[in-house]
Write a protein that holds these residues in place. Sequence first.
Motif, mmCIF file in Angstrom:
data_model
loop_
_atom_site.group_PDB
_atom_site.id
_atom_site.type_symbol
_atom_site.label_atom_id
_atom_site.label_comp_id
_atom_site.label_asym_id
_atom_site.label_seq_id
_atom_site.Cartn_x
_atom_site.Cartn_y
_atom_site.Cartn_z
ATOM 1 N N LYS A 185 0.858 -1.180 0.000
ATOM 2 C CA LYS A 185 0.000 0.000 0.000
ATOM 3 C C LYS A 185 0.897 1.234 0.000
ATOM 4 N N THR A 186 0.451 2.297 -0.646
ATOM 5 C CA THR A 186 1.206 3.539 -0.701
ATOM 6 C C THR A 186 0.349 4.681 -0.187
ATOM 7 N N ILE A 187 0.942 5.541 0.643
ATOM 8 C CA ILE A 187 0.215 6.661 1.262
ATOM 9 C C ILE A 187 0.906 7.975 0.907
ATOM 10 N N GLN A 188 0.140 8.952 0.455
ATOM 11 C CA GLN A 188 0.655 10.284 0.148
ATOM 12 C C GLN A 188 0.482 11.182 1.369
ATOM 13 N N SER A 189 1.603 11.701 1.884
ATOM 14 C CA SER A 189 1.556 12.580 3.053
ATOM 15 C C SER A 189 1.253 14.012 2.633
ATOM 16 N N PRO A 190 0.571 14.804 3.477
ATOM 17 C CA PRO A 190 0.285 16.204 3.139
ATOM 18 C C PRO A 190 1.533 17.040 2.877
ATOM 19 N N LEU A 217 4.799 7.387 1.594
ATOM 20 C CA LEU A 217 5.041 6.315 2.557
ATOM 21 C C LEU A 217 4.624 4.993 1.935
ATOM 22 N N ASP A 218 5.558 4.044 1.902
ATOM 23 C CA ASP A 218 5.270 2.708 1.402
ATOM 24 C C ASP A 218 5.041 1.764 2.578
ATOM 25 N N CYS A 219 3.939 1.031 2.541
ATOM 26 C CA CYS A 219 3.661 0.013 3.551
ATOM 27 C C CYS A 219 4.307 -1.296 3.085
ATOM 28 N N VAL A 220 5.373 -1.684 3.764
ATOM 29 C CA VAL A 220 6.198 -2.826 3.366
ATOM 30 C C VAL A 220 6.016 -3.960 4.372
ATOM 31 N N ASN A 228 -1.294 11.100 16.242
ATOM 32 C CA ASN A 228 -1.282 12.050 15.142
ATOM 33 C C ASN A 228 -0.228 13.128 15.355
ATOM 34 N N TYR A 229 1.009 12.719 15.703
ATOM 35 C CA TYR A 229 2.069 13.703 15.819
ATOM 36 C C TYR A 229 3.065 13.558 14.682
ATOM 37 N N GLN A 230 2.648 12.889 13.629
ATOM 38 C CA GLN A 230 3.410 12.883 12.385
ATOM 39 C C GLN A 230 2.483 13.337 11.264
ATOM 40 N N SER A 270 0.187 11.018 9.159
ATOM 41 C CA SER A 270 -1.006 10.425 9.771
ATOM 42 C C SER A 270 -2.238 11.293 9.557
ATOM 43 N N LEU A 271 -2.042 12.579 9.206
ATOM 44 C CA LEU A 271 -3.168 13.468 8.947
ATOM 45 C C LEU A 271 -3.894 13.099 7.653
ATOM 46 N N SER A 272 -3.274 12.239 6.844
ATOM 47 C CA SER A 272 -3.931 11.790 5.612
ATOM 48 C C SER A 272 -5.137 10.906 5.910
ATOM 49 N N GLY A 273 -5.216 10.387 7.152
ATOM 50 C CA GLY A 273 -6.296 9.486 7.512
ATOM 51 C C GLY A 273 -6.038 8.046 7.119
ATOM 52 N N GLU A 274 -4.922 7.811 6.424
ATOM 53 C CA GLU A 274 -4.554 6.459 6.007
ATOM 54 C C GLU A 274 -3.600 5.838 7.016
ATOM 55 N N SER A 275 -3.530 4.520 7.011
ATOM 56 C CA SER A 275 -2.592 3.816 7.881
ATOM 57 C C SER A 275 -2.125 2.557 7.179
#
Length: 467
Positions: free
Chosen positions: A117-122, A127-130, A167-169, A172-177
């Motif tokens: 899974k791949t997550i785009q940070s604001p 971020l790649d989920c490996v 939520n101190y990174q 994490s504000l993207s709402g994805e995990s």
Amino acid sequence: MDTPSRGRIHWEKTEETCFCFDFRRRQEEGKCTKQKQKQTDLFGRTQVHTRMHFTFNFHFLPIISSCVIFLLFFPAISDAQFEDFRRLNQSFRPGEESKKIRLIRTHLMKINKPAVKTIQSPDGDILDCVMAHHQPAFDHPVLKGTKPLDPPERPYGYHQAGMESENYQLWSLSGESCPEGTIPIRRTTEQDILRANSIKRFGRKIVKPVRRDSSSGGHEHAVGYVSGDQYYGAKASINVWDPKVKDRFEFSLSQMWVISGSFGDDLNTIEAGWQVSPELYGDNYPRFFTYWTTDAYQATGCYNLLCSGFVQTNNRIAIGAAISPTSSYNGGQFDISLLIWKDPKHGNWWLEFGSGVLVGYWPASLFTHLRDHASMVQFGGEVVNSQASGSHTSTEMGSGHFSGEGFGKASYFRNMQVVDWDNSLIPLSNLKVLADNPNCYDIRGGINNVWGNYIYYGGPGKNPRCT
């Protein structure tokens, strides 16, 4: 033009001369249209992104083909990224340019593992989920074929005040995990490596003496430390700032060091904290980081997960990701807690970030002296003073203000403790403080019933007393 407001985009067009080179080093003058996009980020800072559009004389098809290759590699680049490519173009002959790009891409394939899974940070990070067992740590010869270990017991005397919000990174504000069984890894790009001095040194600290009795190698410190005993870990809370870093090849950090060995070629360290490093990350966000070495920063160890070594076990914390929020001068203070301790059963050094969140561990097999225990623990700040302008840098340490300004204005470490031979957290004894250059960055320590052992530290760098 109006002053940009947060979230608004402004376009400016300018025409200026630019050049492209073919593989025989011929050059042709042409026109390029540069479009600048200005946008205010989450911290209220203006960022500029530039798109380059080239137009050339069609009599020079070999030159155009070379430019097309360039645009395929870099379809939209910032001014800083364009400068990286320009330096590469000037420093290497054409045949070496393509060889370097191939080496970079080979290295990226090694450290950027396949993602489920791949997550785009604001803030622009990817971020790649490996899968946890595919992470870079298990490329290390002594770790091949192993799997992440289960968490150990915390040290005695450890008090968890309850789980804090995670939520101190910024990502994490993207709402994805990331799903269970995976870990988030900040994706490394070609531009990240191009900013480094070399592929070999990418993700590593500059080789330098690490003595704390004088400024060395352009690195300046303001630290509190304990030594003369056997230490099996350390704990503290640090408030987070976004200090200004003057030069792209300088950094400002605040961290804990767990140290063993001599200050020579056999130095072992484990390090964690927050840092602002434009060279490593390409921006000025404060980021959570880790580091380790077993030979005084020469050939072993690296930042974060940029080499094999640290084993991450958490799917909610991304090492190297931006921290949010940050402290404000004479305003709200935001701090993070860090705990590093040696598991008495397996001997590995574990890391906790925040309240009760285990990030992972450094295997004992990575080290020589730290296989047993540490002989020194340090808390404090470090900057690089490159003197690029011919005088002391104005890169800030901590908040950019001296220790004497106190709470709400200066940077601090509070509730500083160490772990003893019995896996117990205990107060510091005989805490000493040292600043390499107190006219530029200073430090003072204290103790009270609320904060236990604490230090204030930092400074603005260049000022009338620091030139």
